[in-house]
Design an enzyme around this catalytic site. Structure first.
Site, PDB file in Angstrom:
ATOM      1  N   ASP A 136       0.863  -1.175   0.000  1.00 24.12           N
ATOM      2  CA  ASP A 136       0.000   0.000   0.000  1.00 24.12           C
ATOM      3  C   ASP A 136       0.900   1.226   0.000  1.00 24.12           C
ATOM      4  O   ASP A 136       1.991   1.225   0.552  1.00 24.12           O
ATOM      5  CB  ASP A 136      -0.936  -0.010   1.200  1.00 24.12           C
ATOM      6  CG  ASP A 136      -1.959   1.095   1.097  1.00 24.12           C
ATOM      7  OD1 ASP A 136      -2.277   1.490  -0.037  1.00 24.12           O
ATOM      8  OD2 ASP A 136      -2.424   1.589   2.136  1.00 24.12           O
ATOM      9  N   ASP A 183      -8.569  -6.782   0.899  1.00 23.31           N
ATOM     10  CA  ASP A 183      -7.637  -6.872   2.024  1.00 23.31           C
ATOM     11  C   ASP A 183      -8.345  -6.254   3.204  1.00 23.31           C
ATOM     12  O   ASP A 183      -9.206  -5.390   3.033  1.00 23.31           O
ATOM     13  CB  ASP A 183      -6.347  -6.091   1.756  1.00 23.31           C
ATOM     14  CG  ASP A 183      -6.512  -4.622   2.059  1.00 23.31           C
ATOM     15  OD1 ASP A 183      -7.042  -3.909   1.187  1.00 23.31           O
ATOM     16  OD2 ASP A 183      -6.172  -4.191   3.165  1.00 23.31           O
ATOM     17  N   CYS A 235     -13.470 -27.462  11.129  1.00 19.14           N
ATOM     18  CA  CYS A 235     -12.482 -26.545  10.550  1.00 19.14           C
ATOM     19  C   CYS A 235     -11.132 -27.252  10.440  1.00 19.14           C
ATOM     20  O   CYS A 235     -10.711 -27.937  11.358  1.00 19.14           O
ATOM     21  CB  CYS A 235     -12.353 -25.301  11.426  1.00 19.14           C
ATOM     22  SG  CYS A 235     -11.051 -24.163  10.891  1.00 19.14           S
ATOM     23  N   CYS A 253      -8.189 -25.710  10.050  1.00 18.28           N
ATOM     24  CA  CYS A 253      -7.057 -24.828  10.337  1.00 18.28           C
ATOM     25  C   CYS A 253      -6.155 -25.460  11.390  1.00 18.28           C
ATOM     26  O   CYS A 253      -6.592 -26.318  12.160  1.00 18.28           O
ATOM     27  CB  CYS A 253      -7.543 -23.453  10.787  1.00 18.28           C
ATOM     28  SG  CYS A 253      -7.858 -23.298  12.553  1.00 18.28           S
ATOM     29  N   CYS A 261      -7.630 -25.395  15.008  1.00 17.55           N
ATOM     30  CA  CYS A 261      -8.749 -26.298  15.279  1.00 17.55           C
ATOM     31  C   CYS A 261      -8.340 -27.772  15.208  1.00 17.55           C
ATOM     32  O   CYS A 261      -9.006 -28.634  15.779  1.00 17.55           O
ATOM     33  CB  CYS A 261      -9.906 -26.007  14.321  1.00 17.55           C
ATOM     34  SG  CYS A 261     -10.726 -24.439  14.679  1.00 17.55           S
ATOM     35  N   HIS A 263      -6.504 -18.991  12.994  1.00 20.84           N
ATOM     36  CA  HIS A 263      -7.858 -19.451  12.672  1.00 20.84           C
ATOM     37  C   HIS A 263      -8.588 -18.456  11.775  1.00 20.84           C
ATOM     38  O   HIS A 263      -9.181 -18.830  10.763  1.00 20.84           O
ATOM     39  CB  HIS A 263      -8.679 -19.680  13.946  1.00 20.84           C
ATOM     40  CG  HIS A 263     -10.117 -19.972  13.648  1.00 20.84           C
ATOM     41  ND1 HIS A 263     -10.577 -21.221  13.330  1.00 20.84           N
ATOM     42  CD2 HIS A 263     -11.197 -19.138  13.547  1.00 20.84           C
ATOM     43  CE1 HIS A 263     -11.871 -21.162  13.062  1.00 20.84           C
ATOM     44  NE2 HIS A 263     -12.268 -19.913  13.182  1.00 20.84           N
TER      45      HIS A 263
END
Length: 376
Positions: free
Chosen positions: A89, A271, A309, A311, A314, A340
Site C-alpha cells: 500500500d 484486504d 475446521c 485450520c 482447530c 484461525h
RNA sequence: GUGGAUGUAGCUUAGUUGGCCUAAAGCGCCAGUUUGUGGCACUGGAGAUCGUGGGUUCGAAUCCCAUCUUCCACC
C-alpha cells in the site's frame, strides 16, 4: 496479467499472474503492515493458512526499518522469507488514518512521524521510490483517502489531485523499472478510484484512470464510516466502467458479508485488518457467525473453535485452551486466533471460487451473506 | 482460656480526626466498537444493605457494646 475464467452475473472467477506466482481470484490479501502478520505468524505459517498474497505498507516500512535497508538486504521477499506475491500500500491510507499528523499540498504530504515526530515528506515519486526499493510485486498509486463525510467540493478537488498524482506515479514507476539496480523491474502499478460517496465523481474518476492502462484498478476511500449501502452502490456504479480485462481491488474491505457483496458486484481482490485485529481481541469467525472466545461459557468447552475446521488451531486445540491463553495474555493465544481467522478468510475465498466454478454463487451469497457477520 | 490483629463487589484493596460515601479502584465477569493496522486497544454495563446484632448522634464503613470469622502470640 489478469485472466477472466468465467462470470456469474457480475461476479468474476479469474486468475492473476505475476513474477512471484499466480493468484486465484477472488482472493483475500493477508495484511502484514510492517512485514509480518500481527500475532506472530511467520512466512512458513502462511502456507498452512492458504495465504496467496500478502499486503505490506510503504509508510510503515519506510519509517522502520527503512526502505533503503530492505533494498540493501535484497528486498521485501528475501527480507521476510515470503516468496509469493506482495502488494504494497502506498501510504495513501495514512493520509486518512494519520490525519492529525499531516498536511496535504500539491507536491505531496508532510507527515509528523507517529513514532518519534520527525518530518517525513511523501509524494507520488517518493512513494514509488520506496515501493521500488521494497521490490514488491504490486505497487499502489499514492492517493488521498478522504474521510467520510466530506463536502462535495473538497471531494472533487481531492479526486482531481489524486489523478494528477497517479500520472506522476506512472511516470516515476516507468523510470524506476528501467534502472539497472531495481530489484523488481516488473513491478506492477494499480490506480485507485476515489470520489467519496458521490456517484458522479466516482464514475468520472474511474473513466479518467481507466484511460491510463494500469495493471489493476482499486476502489479506495470506502469502509471509512459510510453506510454499507453507500459502499455497495459505489461499487456497482464504477464496476461497468473499470476495464474488464484488468483486476479490480476493493481496498480495506471487509467483513465476510462485505466480501461476498463485493464479489457479487465484480470485485476480484480484497484486504482487511479485521480478521487479524478481531482475532487478537478474541472475536473469531465461524460459518455460523462470530464468537467471542473470551466469554465465560467457553471456559470448559473442549470443542475446537469451529467443528470441522481444518485450520492448524482447530486441528489441535480446544476453545477452553485458546480462551485460557488469551486471558493469560500468552502470545500463543494471539497466534492461534489469528491463524484461525486468516484461515477462515482464505477458506471463504476458496469456497467463493468453488461456488463460481460450480455456478452456485447466487445460492452461496444468499446462504452466507448475513449469517457470517452475525454475533453468536 | 488470655491478649492482640482482622473483616468493604467474585478476588485484591482504598476510604477510619463521623457529613463531599445514594461507598472508590484494579483484576475478573458481561456487552458493544473495530474495514488500504498510530489499536495485544477502546467504550460502556452489572455487581457491596461496608461480618452480624444493638447503641450514641441531626448524621456511622468510620465512635461505643455484644457476638461471630480468620490469623498471631501467650497459657
Amino acid at each position: 496479467m489478469y485472466k477472466l475464467i468465467k462470470k456469474q452475473g457480475n461476479a468474476r472467477r479469474g486468475e492473476f499472474t505475476t513474477v512471484h506466482g499466480t493468484v486465484q481470484t477472488p482472493a483475500f490479501q493477508n495484511v502484514a503492515t510492517c512485514g509480518a502478520i500481527k500475532g506472530g505468524l511467520s512466512a512458513y505459517d502462511l502456507k498452512d493458512i492458504n495465504c496467496q498474497v500478502q499486503l505490506c505498507n510503504t509508510y510503515h516500512l519506510h519509517v522502520r526499518p527503512g526502505d533503503q535497508l530492505i533494498k540493501d538486504l535484497g528486498g521485501l521477499h528475501k527480507f521476510t522469507g515470503w516468496d509469493g506475491p506482495i502488494l504494497t500500500d502506498s501510504g495513501g491510507f495514512q493520509v486518512f488514518s494519520l490525519a492529525k499528523l499531516r498536511k496535504i499540498r500539491e507536491e505531496g504530504v508532510d507527515f509528523n512521524c507517529h513514532i518519534d515526530g520527525h518530518h517525513i515528506f511523501m509524494g507520488p515519486e517518493e512513494s514509488m521510490r520506496i515501493q521500488s526499493n521494497l521490490g514488491s510485486t504490486i505497487a499502489m498509486a499514492f492517493d488521498e483517502c478522504v474521510e467520510n463525510p466530506a463536502p462535495y467540493e473538497y471531494a472533487k478537488q481531492s479526486c482531481e489531485r489524486t489523478t494528477r498524482w497517479l500520472i506522476r506515479c506512472k511516470e516515476e514507476m516507468n523510470r524506476l523499472n528501467s534502472l539497472p539496480d531495481t530489484i523488481n523491474k516488473n513491478q506492477l502499478l494499480f490506480g485507485i478510484n476515489q470520489g467519496c460517496t458521490y456517484d458522479d465523481l466516482r464514475m468520472k474518476h474511474m473513466e479518467e484512470i481507466a484511460k491510463l492502462d494500469l495493471d489493476g484498478y482499486a476502489i479506495g476511500g470506502l469502509a471509512v464510516g459510510e453506510p454499507k449501502e453507500d459502499m455497495y452502490r459505489i461499487i456497482s456504479a464504477v464496476d461497468p466502467i473499470a476495464p474488464a480485462d484488468k483486476i479490480r481491488y476493493l481496498m480495506g474491505v471487509g467483513t465476510p458479508g462485505n466480501i461476498i457483496e463485493g464479489v457479487y458486484r465484480g470485485v476480484d481482490l480484497f484486504d482487511c485488518v479485521m480478521p487479524s485485529r478481531n482475532a487478537r481481541h478474541g472475536h473469531l469467525n465461524t460459518w455460523n457467525g462470530i464468537i467471542n472466545i473470551n466469554n465465560a461459557k467457553y471456559e470448559r468447552d473442549e470443542r475446537p473453535i469451529e467443528e470441522g475446521c481444518n485450520c492448524p488451531t482447530c486441528q489441535k486445540h480446544s476453545r477452553a485452551y485458546v480462551r485460557h491463553l488469551l486471558k493469560a495474555k500468552e502470545v500463543l493465544g494471539l497466534r492461534l486466533c489469528v491463524t484461525h481467522n486468516l484461515y477462515f478468510y482464505n477458506n471463504l475465498m476458496q469456497e467463493i471460487r468453488n461456488a463460481l466454478d460450480n455456478d452456485t454463487f447466487d445460492e452461496f451469497h444468499d446462504k452466507y451473506v448475513d449469517i457470517l457477520d452475525t454475533r453468536i
